[in-house]
Design a protein around this motif. Structure first.
Motif, PDB file in Angstrom:
ATOM      1  N   ALA A 181      47.284   5.914  33.566  1.00  0.00           N
ATOM      2  CA  ALA A 181      48.545   5.192  33.663  1.00  0.00           C
ATOM      3  C   ALA A 181      49.464   5.449  32.479  1.00  0.00           C
ATOM      4  O   ALA A 181      50.624   5.080  32.507  1.00  0.00           O
ATOM      5  CB  ALA A 181      48.262   3.696  33.774  1.00  0.00           C
ATOM      6  N   ALA A 182      48.970   6.070  31.417  1.00  0.00           N
ATOM      7  CA  ALA A 182      49.811   6.330  30.259  1.00  0.00           C
ATOM      8  C   ALA A 182      50.676   7.565  30.452  1.00  0.00           C
ATOM      9  O   ALA A 182      51.612   7.795  29.708  1.00  0.00           O
ATOM     10  CB  ALA A 182      48.943   6.516  29.017  1.00  0.00           C
ATOM     11  N   SER A 183      50.376   8.376  31.432  1.00  0.00           N
ATOM     12  CA  SER A 183      51.144   9.596  31.643  1.00  0.00           C
ATOM     13  C   SER A 183      52.508   9.268  32.231  1.00  0.00           C
ATOM     14  O   SER A 183      52.702   8.240  32.872  1.00  0.00           O
ATOM     15  CB  SER A 183      50.391  10.538  32.590  1.00  0.00           C
ATOM     16  N   THR A 184      53.466  10.143  32.027  1.00  0.00           N
ATOM     17  CA  THR A 184      54.816   9.902  32.523  1.00  0.00           C
ATOM     18  C   THR A 184      54.868   9.924  34.045  1.00  0.00           C
ATOM     19  O   THR A 184      55.779   9.377  34.642  1.00  0.00           O
ATOM     20  CB  THR A 184      55.771  10.977  31.975  1.00  0.00           C
ATOM     21  N   ASP A 185      53.883  10.553  34.673  1.00  0.00           N
ATOM     22  CA  ASP A 185      53.862  10.589  36.132  1.00  0.00           C
ATOM     23  C   ASP A 185      53.543   9.223  36.724  1.00  0.00           C
ATOM     24  O   ASP A 185      53.943   8.909  37.830  1.00  0.00           O
ATOM     25  CB  ASP A 185      52.810  11.599  36.623  1.00  0.00           C
ATOM     26  N   TYR A 186      52.804   8.411  35.998  1.00  0.00           N
ATOM     27  CA  TYR A 186      52.303   7.170  36.568  1.00  0.00           C
ATOM     28  C   TYR A 186      52.957   5.918  36.000  1.00  0.00           C
ATOM     29  O   TYR A 186      52.915   4.878  36.608  1.00  0.00           O
ATOM     30  CB  TYR A 186      50.784   7.077  36.344  1.00  0.00           C
ATOM     31  N   GLY A 187      53.516   5.978  34.847  1.00  0.00           N
ATOM     32  CA  GLY A 187      54.123   4.784  34.277  1.00  0.00           C
ATOM     33  C   GLY A 187      54.606   5.044  32.865  1.00  0.00           C
ATOM     34  O   GLY A 187      54.346   6.088  32.281  1.00  0.00           O
ATOM     35  N   SER A 188      55.328   4.093  32.295  1.00  0.00           N
ATOM     36  CA  SER A 188      55.867   4.277  30.956  1.00  0.00           C
ATOM     37  C   SER A 188      54.805   3.985  29.906  1.00  0.00           C
ATOM     38  O   SER A 188      53.872   3.217  30.128  1.00  0.00           O
ATOM     39  CB  SER A 188      57.065   3.353  30.753  1.00  0.00           C
ATOM     40  N   THR A 189      54.984   4.602  28.747  1.00  0.00           N
ATOM     41  CA  THR A 189      54.057   4.381  27.641  1.00  0.00           C
ATOM     42  C   THR A 189      54.112   2.933  27.172  1.00  0.00           C
ATOM     43  O   THR A 189      53.092   2.351  26.796  1.00  0.00           O
ATOM     44  CB  THR A 189      54.401   5.324  26.476  1.00  0.00           C
ATOM     45  N   THR A 190      55.301   2.346  27.209  1.00  0.00           N
ATOM     46  CA  THR A 190      55.456   0.953  26.783  1.00  0.00           C
ATOM     47  C   THR A 190      54.656   0.013  27.680  1.00  0.00           C
ATOM     48  O   THR A 190      53.942  -0.878  27.199  1.00  0.00           O
ATOM     49  CB  THR A 190      56.938   0.543  26.812  1.00  0.00           C
ATOM     50  N   ALA A 191      54.774   0.218  28.989  1.00  0.00           N
ATOM     51  CA  ALA A 191      54.032  -0.626  29.933  1.00  0.00           C
ATOM     52  C   ALA A 191      52.533  -0.472  29.717  1.00  0.00           C
ATOM     53  O   ALA A 191      51.781  -1.453  29.757  1.00  0.00           O
ATOM     54  CB  ALA A 191      54.402  -0.259  31.367  1.00  0.00           C
ATOM     55  N   TRP A 192      52.114   0.763  29.487  1.00  0.00           N
ATOM     56  CA  TRP A 192      50.690   1.013  29.247  1.00  0.00           C
ATOM     57  C   TRP A 192      50.215   0.296  27.988  1.00  0.00           C
ATOM     58  O   TRP A 192      49.174  -0.368  27.985  1.00  0.00           O
ATOM     59  CB  TRP A 192      50.449   2.514  29.117  1.00  0.00           C
ATOM     60  N   ALA A 193      50.995   0.407  26.905  1.00  0.00           N
ATOM     61  CA  ALA A 193      50.603  -0.204  25.632  1.00  0.00           C
ATOM     62  C   ALA A 193      50.528  -1.723  25.744  1.00  0.00           C
ATOM     63  O   ALA A 193      49.572  -2.352  25.270  1.00  0.00           O
ATOM     64  CB  ALA A 193      51.590   0.200  24.539  1.00  0.00           C
ATOM     65  N   VAL A 194      51.529  -2.321  26.376  1.00  0.00           N
ATOM     66  CA  VAL A 194      51.541  -3.779  26.532  1.00  0.00           C
ATOM     67  C   VAL A 194      50.360  -4.236  27.378  1.00  0.00           C
ATOM     68  O   VAL A 194      49.667  -5.212  27.046  1.00  0.00           O
ATOM     69  CB  VAL A 194      52.871  -4.243  27.166  1.00  0.00           C
ATOM     70  N   ALA A 195      50.118  -3.524  28.478  1.00  0.00           N
ATOM     71  CA  ALA A 195      49.012  -3.896  29.376  1.00  0.00           C
ATOM     72  C   ALA A 195      47.671  -3.801  28.663  1.00  0.00           C
ATOM     73  O   ALA A 195      46.814  -4.688  28.805  1.00  0.00           O
ATOM     74  CB  ALA A 195      49.025  -2.998  30.611  1.00  0.00           C
ATOM     75  N   VAL A 196      47.476  -2.746  27.890  1.00  0.00           N
ATOM     76  CA  VAL A 196      46.208  -2.558  27.182  1.00  0.00           C
ATOM     77  C   VAL A 196      46.011  -3.631  26.117  1.00  0.00           C
ATOM     78  O   VAL A 196      44.920  -4.201  25.983  1.00  0.00           O
ATOM     79  CB  VAL A 196      46.151  -1.150  26.546  1.00  0.00           C
ATOM     80  N   ILE A 197      47.064  -3.935  25.362  1.00  0.00           N
ATOM     81  CA  ILE A 197      46.953  -4.946  24.301  1.00  0.00           C
ATOM     82  C   ILE A 197      46.644  -6.321  24.890  1.00  0.00           C
ATOM     83  O   ILE A 197      45.753  -7.039  24.409  1.00  0.00           O
ATOM     84  CB  ILE A 197      48.251  -4.993  23.467  1.00  0.00           C
ATOM     85  N   VAL A 198      47.372  -6.694  25.941  1.00  0.00           N
ATOM     86  CA  VAL A 198      47.135  -7.997  26.575  1.00  0.00           C
ATOM     87  C   VAL A 198      45.722  -8.058  27.153  1.00  0.00           C
ATOM     88  O   VAL A 198      45.016  -9.068  27.016  1.00  0.00           O
ATOM     89  CB  VAL A 198      48.183  -8.257  27.679  1.00  0.00           C
ATOM     90  N   ALA A 199      45.300  -6.963  27.788  1.00  0.00           N
ATOM     91  CA  ALA A 199      43.954  -6.923  28.367  1.00  0.00           C
ATOM     92  C   ALA A 199      42.890  -7.079  27.282  1.00  0.00           C
ATOM     93  O   ALA A 199      41.918  -7.828  27.452  1.00  0.00           O
ATOM     94  CB  ALA A 199      43.750  -5.615  29.126  1.00  0.00           C
ATOM     95  N   LEU A 200      43.063  -6.393  26.163  1.00  0.00           N
ATOM     96  CA  LEU A 200      42.092  -6.489  25.069  1.00  0.00           C
ATOM     97  C   LEU A 200      42.015  -7.910  24.516  1.00  0.00           C
ATOM     98  O   LEU A 200      40.920  -8.420  24.238  1.00  0.00           O
ATOM     99  CB  LEU A 200      42.463  -5.510  23.954  1.00  0.00           C
ATOM    100  N   LEU A 201      43.164  -8.555  24.363  1.00  0.00           N
ATOM    101  CA  LEU A 201      43.178  -9.924  23.841  1.00  0.00           C
ATOM    102  C   LEU A 201      42.457 -10.883  24.793  1.00  0.00           C
ATOM    103  O   LEU A 201      41.695 -11.757  24.355  1.00  0.00           O
ATOM    104  CB  LEU A 201      44.620 -10.383  23.618  1.00  0.00           C
ATOM    105  N   LEU A 202      42.687 -10.717  26.084  1.00  0.00           N
ATOM    106  CA  LEU A 202      42.032 -11.585  27.063  1.00  0.00           C
ATOM    107  C   LEU A 202      40.526 -11.328  27.115  1.00  0.00           C
ATOM    108  O   LEU A 202      39.728 -12.264  27.249  1.00  0.00           O
ATOM    109  CB  LEU A 202      42.653 -11.372  28.446  1.00  0.00           C
TER     110      LEU A 202
END
Length: 252
Positions: A181-202
Motif C-alpha cells: 500500500a505504500a507504493s504510488t500505484d496503491y495509495g499515498s505515502t502519507t496515508a500509509w504512514a498514518v495508517a501504520v502509526i495508528v495501527a502500531l499504537l492500537l
C-alpha cells in the motif's frame, strides 16, 4: 474440589506477564517473517489477488486459542468461534464474498479490493456471532453466569474473526512495488504512514491490556495453559486493526 486444590489449579494456570509477552513477540515475529515471503497470486493476470503466507499464522492462532482456551463458554461456544474465524479467513483470502456484494465492472472485472470483501464479511460475522451467542444463552434452562458466558463467547469470536486480518500485513510493509500500500500505484505515502502509526499504537495498547487480562483471568479449571490463549488474544484482535489499516492505505 477443595479450596486448596482450587488454589493449586489456578496457580498452575497462571504465568508471569514475561511469558505472555514473549509469546506475543514470537507471534509478531512469525507474522512479519511470513509477510515478507512473496504471496500466492491468482485471478486477473494484470491485477491479481495476492494471498499472503500470514494466512498460515492466522489459522494457527485460531487452532492455538481453541486448544489453550481461557474462556468459559463451553464446547459449543468454542465451536461457534472457530467456525466464525475460519469463515473470516476464507473472506480474507478469496474474492467469493466481494464478488457477491460488489457489482462487476466492464468485462466482468472486479471493482473492489480484497480488504473490502473481508471487512464486509467481518461485519456480517460479528452480527451473526452476537445473535447466535445471545440465542444460546436464552435457550439455556439454567441461565447462571449469563453475562459472563455471553461476553466470553463474543470476545472469543471477535479474536477468532480478527485473526484473519493479518492476511493483509504484507500490504503495510514497504517492501515490493505494486504489492504494498505504500507504493504510488496503491495509495499515498502519507496515508500509509498514518495508517501504520495508528495501527502500531492500537496494537501496543491491546498488548498492554493483556497485562490486566492475564492478572485477572479466571479460566475454566479444566483449561490447560490458558495463559497462552490470553497471550494470543491481543495479537488476534489486532488483526482487525491491520485489516482496516490496509484498507485505508489503498483507499486514500
Amino acid at each position: 474440589m477443595t479450596a486448596s486444590e482450587k488454589v493449586a489449579v489456578k496457580s498452575a494456570q497462571k504465568a508471569s506477564f514475561g511469558k505472555v509477552f514473549a509469546v506475543q513477540i514470537a507471534a509478531y515475529v512469525v507474522l512479519v517473517v511470513l509477510a515478507l515471503i512473496p504471496g500466492i497470486s491468482y485471478g486477473n493476470a494484470e491485477e491479481p489477488a495476492i494471498v499472503s503466507f500470514t494466512v498460515v499464522a492466522s489459522v494457527a492462532m485460531i487452532a492455538l486459542l481453541a486448544v489453550f482456551n481461557p474462556f468459559r463458554d463451553g464446547v459449543a461456544g468454542h465451536a461457534i468461534s472457530v467456525i466464525a474465524g475460519l469463515l473470516s479467513v476464507v473472506y480474507a483470502t478469496t474474492m467469493m464474498l466481494g464478488r457477491a456484494i460488489f457489482p462487476a465492472g466492464l468485462g466482468d472485472e472486479d471493482t473492489f479490493w480484497m480488504q473490502e470483501g473481508w471487512i464486509a464479511g467481518v461485519g456480517g460475522l460479528l452480527i451473526l456471532l452476537i445473535v447466535v451467542s445471545f440465542g444460546r444463552q436464552m435457550a439455556r434452562e439454567n441461565r447462571t453466569h449469563l453475562i459472563r458466558s455471553l461476553s466470553h463467547n463474543v470476545v472469543e469470536g471477535v479474536a477468532m474473526i480478527g485473526s484473519a486480518g493479518w492476511c493483509f500485513l504484507s500490504t503495510l510493509l514497504p517492501i515490493r512495488s505494486g504489492e504494498n500500500a505504500a507504493s504510488t500505484d496503491y495509495g499515498s505515502t502519507t496515508a500509509w504512514a498514518v495508517a501504520v502509526i495508528v495501527a502500531l499504537l492500537l496494537i501496543i495498547a491491546l498488548d498492554a491490556c493483556s497485562y490486566w487480562w492475564n492478572r485477572d483471568a479466571d479460566p475454566d479449571p479444566q483449561s490447560k495453559n490458558p495463559w497462552i490463549g490470553i497471550a494470543l488474544l491481543p495479537v488476534m484482535i489486532s488483526g482487525i486493526v491491520v485489516g482496516i489499516a490496509s484498507y485505508a492505505t489503498v483507499m486514500f
